[in-house]
Motif scaffolding. Structure first.
Motif: not given
Length: 444
Positions: A14-19, A37-44, A408-412
């Protein structure tokens, strides 16, 4: 710029955006669109936002121009069918339309590698230099081999038609999206595994990625996150189906159904011996089965056994006391698949021998570049990797610990996401490229 440059200092590129942007994969078997999308926490874990797929009509599978026209025309409708967020999109460049070749260039003062690539690739293809857009990856072959390619640079040369890129850019804009990057499939695939190769010690891990699709098998070898070998082999699902269709005198769709429903792709001596004595060709079938087994042994002569190589391959599992997210158990340690058999015999010994021989040659090229550095593990991706029997056959022939990846197994997931055309009830290794596109760098 066709191919974005990678910034190793930022996770997932990710270079310029948080999404995360929308990943658009113009695959042979289907057009796939994915957003995470990112999880609620960095480790999520990352969160699934939306996914959509459109299968390629049977009559367009081997006609690349008509297939791409069909996909670009239907992309806006597919985007509208899912609840995708934002307008930023990253696209793949299909392997079948990407020039990919290892080349060596002399180290010459005053000449950059980029200029050498731009001069050499058009000559290989036979076109004007301005008709292509280029990228190159310099491979450091001096690690552990100071004499390797003395005076020369080992370079993975990539190029794609400028006209094709313009066609994809127009399709993305017609879907009311903003193209922010384009990546060849080989680099997109690797970026999807950055999370499990992010540690400094993972640079010592050598991974063979086999992307078995409908139109081609993509071979990638990486040291940690770094791509050091790439090649596309024109032998994959479509060619296996054609072999079954020719042998059994049936259509491609019927041949594909029979192949997918048969876990045993090569007749075994045991199965043949159980046949009624005196049937025509039974003795030759036994001999053929024995020859297949002998070829598999010969192809792997001198290689380490899976048990000897598993220690390095399973380092991630030892550290975490579990398998890395999205990966299966080692296929070579599992018993042979005992799934349903097709009603008629399936014998793919010849095309499978050709495929495994090609992959073995790729491994030998890598070993020549990096003496003493063998591949520690194989990770299967691509739609054809859903066929466990096919993956097991290749893994056992290569004698390298192997796993199948399911992005997909890695996604919440909440279960409320819109996923038209996507079956989330079964593993989907064919989504490795769109997943990698979602987390790849964006700098267009």
């Amino acid at each position: 710029m066709l191919f974005a440059s990678f910034d190793r200092r930022r996770p997932f590129g990710l270079l310029k955006h948080s999404g995360y942007p929308i990943g658009v994969d113009f695959g042979v078997a289907s057009l796939k669109v994915l957003q995470v999308a990112p999880g609620a926490k960095d480790e999520d874990p990352l969160v699934l936002v939306a996914a959509a797929a459109l299968e390629t009509p049977e009559d367009l599978l081997t006609d690349h121009a008509k297939r791409i026209a069909f996909q670009t025309e239907n992309l806006p409708k597919l985007i509208r069918s899912g609840e995708f967020r934002g307008k930023r999109a990253v696209c793949s460049i299909p392997a079948g339309q990407t020039f990919c070749k290892h080349m060596q260039f002399p180290r010459t003062d005053g000449l950059t590698v980029a200029s050498l690539v731009k001069a050499a690739v058009p000559a290989q293809i036979g076109c004007h230099p301005d008709a292509l857009i280029y990228r190159h990856i310099e491979v450091d072959a001096s690690s552990g081999n100071p004499q390797a390619n003395s005076g020369k640079n080992e370079v993975i040369c990539l190029a794609a038609s400028r006209k094709l890129i313009a066609q994809f850019m127009k399709a993305v804009r017609d879907a009311r999206l903003e193209p922010v990057a384009m990546h060849p499939e080989c680099l997109a695939t690797l970026r999807g595994f950055d999370q499990i190769t992010r540690r400094a010690e993972d640079t010592a891990l050598t991974t063979l990625y086999l992307d078995i699709g409908m139109g081609a098998t993509k071979v990638m070898i990486a040291h940690g996150r770094d791509l050091v070998f790439a090649k596309a082999i024109n032998l994959a699902g479509a060619q296996l189906d054609a072999a079954v269709a020719k042998r059994q005198q049936v259509g491609a769709a019927v041949a594909r159904a029979r192949r997918i429903n048969s876990q045993q792709l090569i007749p075994s001596a045991k199965a043949v011996n159980a046949a009624p004595a005196g049937e025509p060709g039974d003795g030759m079938a036994v001999l053929a089965a024995g020859m297949v087994m002998a070829r598999e042994e010969a192809a792997t002569e001198g290689r380490q056994r899976p048990a000897e190589m598993a220690a390095a391959a399973l380092a991630e599992e030892r550290r975490t006391a579990r398998i890395a997210p999205g990966l299966t158990h080692d296929l070579t340690s599992e018993p042979a698949s005992k799934g349903p058999r097709a009603p008629t015999d399936i014998d793919l010994s010849q095309p499978l021998e050709a495929l495994t021989d090609e992959v073995a040659m790729c491994l030998r090229y890598h070993e020549a570049l990096f003496p003493g550095r063998r591949v520690n593990r194989t990770i299967f991706v691509g739609g054809e990797s859903r066929h466990r029997g096919l993956c097991q056959h290749i893994a056992r022939t290569l004698r390298v610990p192997a796993q199948v990846a399911d992005p997909f197994a890695r996604l919440a997931r909440t279960g409320q996401e819109k996923t038209p055309g996507v079956d989330l009830t079964s593993p989907q290794p064919g989504w490795a490229v769109p997943f990698g596109l979602c987390v790849a760098p964006t700098d267009l």
